[in-house]
Write a protein that holds these residues in place. Sequence first.
Motif, PDB file in Angstrom:
ATOM      1  N   GLY A 118       0.826  -1.206   0.000  1.00  0.00           N
ATOM      2  CA  GLY A 118       0.000   0.000   0.000  1.00  0.00           C
ATOM      3  C   GLY A 118       0.860   1.254   0.000  1.00  0.00           C
ATOM      4  N   ASP A 119       0.582   2.177   0.938  1.00  0.00           N
ATOM      5  CA  ASP A 119       1.347   3.431   0.986  1.00  0.00           C
ATOM      6  C   ASP A 119       2.652   3.298   1.759  1.00  0.00           C
ATOM      7  N   ARG A 120       2.969   2.105   2.233  1.00  0.00           N
ATOM      8  CA  ARG A 120       4.235   1.774   2.906  1.00  0.00           C
ATOM      9  C   ARG A 120       4.399   2.493   4.243  1.00  0.00           C
ATOM     10  N   VAL A 121       3.307   2.940   4.815  1.00  0.00           N
ATOM     11  CA  VAL A 121       3.344   3.615   6.109  1.00  0.00           C
ATOM     12  C   VAL A 121       3.805   2.638   7.181  1.00  0.00           C
ATOM     13  N   GLY A 122       4.741   3.076   8.008  1.00  0.00           N
ATOM     14  CA  GLY A 122       5.156   2.335   9.180  1.00  0.00           C
ATOM     15  C   GLY A 122       6.186   1.244   8.968  1.00  0.00           C
ATOM     16  N   ILE A 123       6.576   0.959   7.719  1.00  0.00           N
ATOM     17  CA  ILE A 123       7.542  -0.119   7.491  1.00  0.00           C
ATOM     18  C   ILE A 123       8.946   0.324   7.894  1.00  0.00           C
ATOM     19  N   VAL A 124       9.809  -0.658   8.121  1.00  0.00           N
ATOM     20  CA  VAL A 124      11.209  -0.370   8.449  1.00  0.00           C
ATOM     21  C   VAL A 124      11.914   0.255   7.248  1.00  0.00           C
ATOM     22  N   ARG A 125      11.683  -0.245   6.067  1.00  0.00           N
ATOM     23  CA  ARG A 125      12.132   0.241   4.766  1.00  0.00           C
ATOM     24  C   ARG A 125      13.494  -0.297   4.340  1.00  0.00           C
ATOM     25  N   PHE A 126      14.559  -0.095   5.091  1.00  0.00           N
ATOM     26  CA  PHE A 126      15.902  -0.536   4.699  1.00  0.00           C
ATOM     27  C   PHE A 126      16.249  -1.847   5.405  1.00  0.00           C
ATOM     28  N   ALA A 127      16.931  -2.741   4.701  1.00  0.00           N
ATOM     29  CA  ALA A 127      17.393  -3.971   5.343  1.00  0.00           C
ATOM     30  C   ALA A 127      18.459  -4.623   4.473  1.00  0.00           C
ATOM     31  N   ASP A 128      19.222  -5.493   5.112  1.00  0.00           N
ATOM     32  CA  ASP A 128      20.210  -6.279   4.379  1.00  0.00           C
ATOM     33  C   ASP A 128      20.322  -7.644   5.033  1.00  0.00           C
ATOM     34  N   ALA A 129      20.818  -8.612   4.276  1.00  0.00           N
ATOM     35  CA  ALA A 129      20.976  -9.968   4.793  1.00  0.00           C
ATOM     36  C   ALA A 129      22.059 -10.681   4.003  1.00  0.00           C
ATOM     37  N   ARG A 130      22.771 -11.564   4.705  1.00  0.00           N
ATOM     38  CA  ARG A 130      23.743 -12.457   4.068  1.00  0.00           C
ATOM     39  C   ARG A 130      23.330 -13.878   4.388  1.00  0.00           C
ATOM     40  N   VAL A 131      23.343 -14.724   3.376  1.00  0.00           N
ATOM     41  CA  VAL A 131      22.936 -16.115   3.555  1.00  0.00           C
ATOM     42  C   VAL A 131      23.962 -17.032   2.888  1.00  0.00           C
ATOM     43  N   PRO A 132      24.493 -18.005   3.634  1.00  0.00           N
ATOM     44  CA  PRO A 132      25.378 -18.999   3.018  1.00  0.00           C
ATOM     45  C   PRO A 132      24.600 -20.230   2.583  1.00  0.00           C
ATOM     46  N   MET A 133      25.111 -20.907   1.607  1.00  0.00           N
ATOM     47  CA  MET A 133      24.633 -22.238   1.249  1.00  0.00           C
ATOM     48  C   MET A 133      25.850 -23.034   0.802  1.00  0.00           C
ATOM     49  N   ASP A 134      26.342 -23.843   1.698  1.00  0.00           N
ATOM     50  CA  ASP A 134      27.578 -24.588   1.478  1.00  0.00           C
ATOM     51  C   ASP A 134      28.707 -23.630   1.088  1.00  0.00           C
ATOM     52  N   GLU A 135      29.264 -23.778  -0.114  1.00  0.00           N
ATOM     53  CA  GLU A 135      30.403 -22.948  -0.514  1.00  0.00           C
ATOM     54  C   GLU A 135      29.974 -21.564  -1.020  1.00  0.00           C
ATOM     55  N   ALA A 136      28.692 -21.364  -1.225  1.00  0.00           N
ATOM     56  CA  ALA A 136      28.184 -20.100  -1.766  1.00  0.00           C
ATOM     57  C   ALA A 136      27.718 -19.186  -0.639  1.00  0.00           C
ATOM     58  N   VAL A 137      27.810 -17.883  -0.883  1.00  0.00           N
ATOM     59  CA  VAL A 137      27.255 -16.899   0.040  1.00  0.00           C
ATOM     60  C   VAL A 137      26.665 -15.764  -0.790  1.00  0.00           C
ATOM     61  N   ALA A 138      25.505 -15.279  -0.362  1.00  0.00           N
ATOM     62  CA  ALA A 138      24.826 -14.202  -1.081  1.00  0.00           C
ATOM     63  C   ALA A 138      24.522 -13.070  -0.119  1.00  0.00           C
ATOM     64  N   GLU A 139      24.493 -11.856  -0.665  1.00  0.00           N
ATOM     65  CA  GLU A 139      24.175 -10.669   0.124  1.00  0.00           C
ATOM     66  C   GLU A 139      23.125  -9.841  -0.613  1.00  0.00           C
ATOM     67  N   ALA A 140      22.085  -9.470   0.121  1.00  0.00           N
ATOM     68  CA  ALA A 140      21.028  -8.614  -0.428  1.00  0.00           C
ATOM     69  C   ALA A 140      20.947  -7.354   0.408  1.00  0.00           C
TER      70      ALA A 140
END
Length: 194
Positions: free
Chosen positions: A84-106
């Motif tokens: 909707g109008d995005r009222v009240g959301i945190v808005r910014f975020a980041d995460a790193r996730v590994p999967m065996d030899e791989a790692v991803a960052e968003a």
Amino acid sequence: MTRNATVERSTRETSVEVTLNLDGSGNARINTGVGFFDHLLTSLSHPSRIDLDVSVDGALPIDDHHTVEDTALVIGDALAKALGDRVGIVRFADARVPMDEAVAEAVLDVSGRPYAVIDLPFTTERIGNLTSQNIPHALEAFTRTAGLTLHLSARGANDHHIAEAAFKALARALRAAVIIDPRRTGVPSTKGTL
């Protein structure tokens, strides 16, 4: 507040229906006809706790491009409508996730401004029945209709692991960005609008 949406899109190439609940429990019912894409969308739903119901009748006798792109566009549209109008959301975020030899960052901004920087170093043409180059294309399409700024990168040796870690990192960042901050009133912007 109910934060859910159902969006349908039909073209000569595909028919897509998506129902999305931002405040769900991560239940996914995905049927795009592209098995590995179904797997990635489930990997988006479960860690984000977003319920996702996706049904697609696509142009698979041609290839997987239109099915994947159109599905991503509709999921993004449903996300934007649920926000909707995005009222009240945190808005910014980041995460790193590994999967065996791989790692991803968003790194994510749920700003309403679509922009995607995707760096997924795939070395194979296909992962299962999904064309590898359609993965970043789907992510770009999703950010466009969802109104997200996304920086997503990964490293690893196994393309399956790279793709799955990337979707799970996006899911974790998305969950953190769209939750309601009980201390916030209005939209999360110094401008007063997103």
